[in-house]
Design an enzyme around this catalytic site. Structure first.
Site, PDB file in Angstrom:
ATOM      1  N   GLY A  45       0.905  -1.343   0.037  1.00  0.00           N
ATOM      2  CA  GLY A  45      -0.031   0.018  -0.087  1.00  0.00           C
ATOM      3  C   GLY A  45       1.097   1.368   0.155  1.00  0.00           C
ATOM      4  O   GLY A  45       2.190   1.213   0.513  1.00  0.00           O
ATOM      5  N   GLN A  50       3.126   9.976   1.550  1.00  0.00           N
ATOM      6  CA  GLN A  50       4.173   9.134   1.557  1.00  0.00           C
ATOM      7  C   GLN A  50       5.242   9.313   0.166  1.00  0.00           C
ATOM      8  O   GLN A  50       6.477   9.042   0.340  1.00  0.00           O
ATOM      9  CB  GLN A  50       4.234   7.597   1.623  1.00  0.00           C
ATOM     10  CG  GLN A  50       3.534   7.346   2.751  1.00  0.00           C
ATOM     11  CD  GLN A  50       3.305   5.762   2.770  1.00  0.00           C
ATOM     12  OE1 GLN A  50       2.338   5.107   2.224  1.00  0.00           O
ATOM     13  NE2 GLN A  50       4.206   5.054   3.368  1.00  0.00           N
ATOM     14  N   CYS A  89       5.422   0.042   7.765  1.00  0.00           N
ATOM     15  CA  CYS A  89       5.088   1.060   7.021  1.00  0.00           C
ATOM     16  C   CYS A  89       6.281   1.391   6.257  1.00  0.00           C
ATOM     17  O   CYS A  89       7.247   1.655   6.906  1.00  0.00           O
ATOM     18  CB  CYS A  89       4.706   2.298   7.816  1.00  0.00           C
ATOM     19  SG  CYS A  89       4.148   3.641   6.820  1.00  0.00           S
ATOM     20  N   LEU A  90       6.312   1.646   4.937  1.00  0.00           N
ATOM     21  CA  LEU A  90       7.469   2.036   4.374  1.00  0.00           C
ATOM     22  C   LEU A  90       8.216   3.416   4.540  1.00  0.00           C
ATOM     23  O   LEU A  90       9.268   3.711   4.517  1.00  0.00           O
ATOM     24  CB  LEU A  90       7.054   2.330   2.619  1.00  0.00           C
ATOM     25  CG  LEU A  90       6.587   1.049   1.927  1.00  0.00           C
ATOM     26  CD1 LEU A  90       6.357   1.524   0.291  1.00  0.00           C
ATOM     27  CD2 LEU A  90       7.912   0.142   1.806  1.00  0.00           C
ATOM     28  N   HIS A 131      -4.908   1.237   7.190  1.00  0.00           N
ATOM     29  CA  HIS A 131      -3.532   1.925   7.207  1.00  0.00           C
ATOM     30  C   HIS A 131      -3.373   3.117   6.177  1.00  0.00           C
ATOM     31  O   HIS A 131      -2.735   4.153   6.361  1.00  0.00           O
ATOM     32  CB  HIS A 131      -2.358   0.716   7.176  1.00  0.00           C
ATOM     33  CG  HIS A 131      -1.020   1.120   7.413  1.00  0.00           C
ATOM     34  ND1 HIS A 131      -0.209   0.783   8.169  1.00  0.00           N
ATOM     35  CD2 HIS A 131      -0.488   2.235   6.323  1.00  0.00           C
ATOM     36  CE1 HIS A 131       0.887   1.501   7.930  1.00  0.00           C
ATOM     37  NE2 HIS A 131       0.843   2.225   6.788  1.00  0.00           N
ATOM     38  N   GLU A 132      -3.758   2.757   5.075  1.00  0.00           N
ATOM     39  CA  GLU A 132      -3.466   3.997   4.031  1.00  0.00           C
ATOM     40  C   GLU A 132      -4.481   5.203   4.190  1.00  0.00           C
ATOM     41  O   GLU A 132      -4.006   6.009   4.063  1.00  0.00           O
ATOM     42  CB  GLU A 132      -3.637   3.279   2.682  1.00  0.00           C
ATOM     43  CG  GLU A 132      -2.602   2.084   2.283  1.00  0.00           C
ATOM     44  CD  GLU A 132      -1.256   2.525   2.597  1.00  0.00           C
ATOM     45  OE1 GLU A 132      -0.977   3.536   2.429  1.00  0.00           O
ATOM     46  OE2 GLU A 132      -0.415   1.524   3.014  1.00  0.00           O
ATOM     47  N   HIS A 135      -3.203   7.581   6.692  1.00  0.00           N
ATOM     48  CA  HIS A 135      -2.020   8.134   5.932  1.00  0.00           C
ATOM     49  C   HIS A 135      -2.528   9.514   5.554  1.00  0.00           C
ATOM     50  O   HIS A 135      -2.026  10.726   5.850  1.00  0.00           O
ATOM     51  CB  HIS A 135      -1.239   7.650   4.987  1.00  0.00           C
ATOM     52  CG  HIS A 135      -0.032   6.593   5.436  1.00  0.00           C
ATOM     53  ND1 HIS A 135       1.010   7.360   6.002  1.00  0.00           N
ATOM     54  CD2 HIS A 135       0.009   5.327   5.282  1.00  0.00           C
ATOM     55  CE1 HIS A 135       1.754   6.465   6.236  1.00  0.00           C
ATOM     56  NE2 HIS A 135       1.334   5.287   5.793  1.00  0.00           N
TER      57      HIS A 135
HETATM   58 CO    CO Z   1       2.154   3.337   5.984  1.00  0.00          CO
END
Ligand code: CO
Length: 164
Positions: A45, A50, A89-90, A131-132, A135
């Site tokens: 995701g 991000q 998470c990236l 989660h996304e 963000h």
């Molecule tokens: Co994330």
């Protein structure tokens, strides 16, 4: 072109994203670049903040079976149940931890054609959506971690909890 990932701490990650006014050619190119970025960084995701764009776009591509979700202005319109599982998470490299999420969610969003969809998901797909979409509200999973899982224990955790 794959973007570099914005790494925590950065104010763009904690600022709510702006809604999309109109789907332009530029936006369509950006969607393609987001997918390239997600693949290049081996993510399931990715949210626009991000990659440094504070706009309300999130991608989720958990596996081949569920396919790609390109979501413009996504919102969660229904939730039920709760479950706890591990996330990463990236934008927060090397950190993994358990987070409580709704077990099932319905997400309403627009696709790249401007068509509105409602998708109901459960399990890990529902978790990815939450989660996304967090963000896009400037919320990181870090704020919700119940227990940190050391990277070396991840595989063990997954094995122990695969039938939860
Ligand atoms: Co994330």
């Amino acid at each position: 072109m794959a973007y570099p990932i914005v790494i925590h701490p950065n104010t763009i990650l904690t600022t709510p994203a702006r809604p999309i006014d109109s789907i332009t050619d530029e936006l369509l190119i950006f969607l393609d670049q987001m997918r390239e970025t997600m693949i290049a960084h081996d993510g399931v995701g990715l949210a626009a903040p991000q990659v440094g764009k504070n706009i309300s776009i999130a991608l989720v591509e958990l596996d081949e079976e569920t396919g790609l979700f390109e979501m413009i202005d996504p919102e969660i319109i229904f939730r039920s149940g709760t479950c706890v599982d591990v996330e990463g998470c990236l934008s927060v490299p090397g950190v993994y931890g358990t987070v409580e999420r709704s077990k099932e969610v319905t997400v309403r969003y627009f696709d790249r054609e401007g068509v509105q969809y409602e998708v109901t998901a459960s399990g890990y797909l529902a978790r990815c959506f939450q989660h996304e979409i967090d963000h896009l509200e400037g919320i990181l999973f870090l704020d919700k971690i119940i227990e940190r899982i050391p990277q070396e224990d991840l595989e063990k955790y997954m094995e122990e909890h695969q039938n939860d």
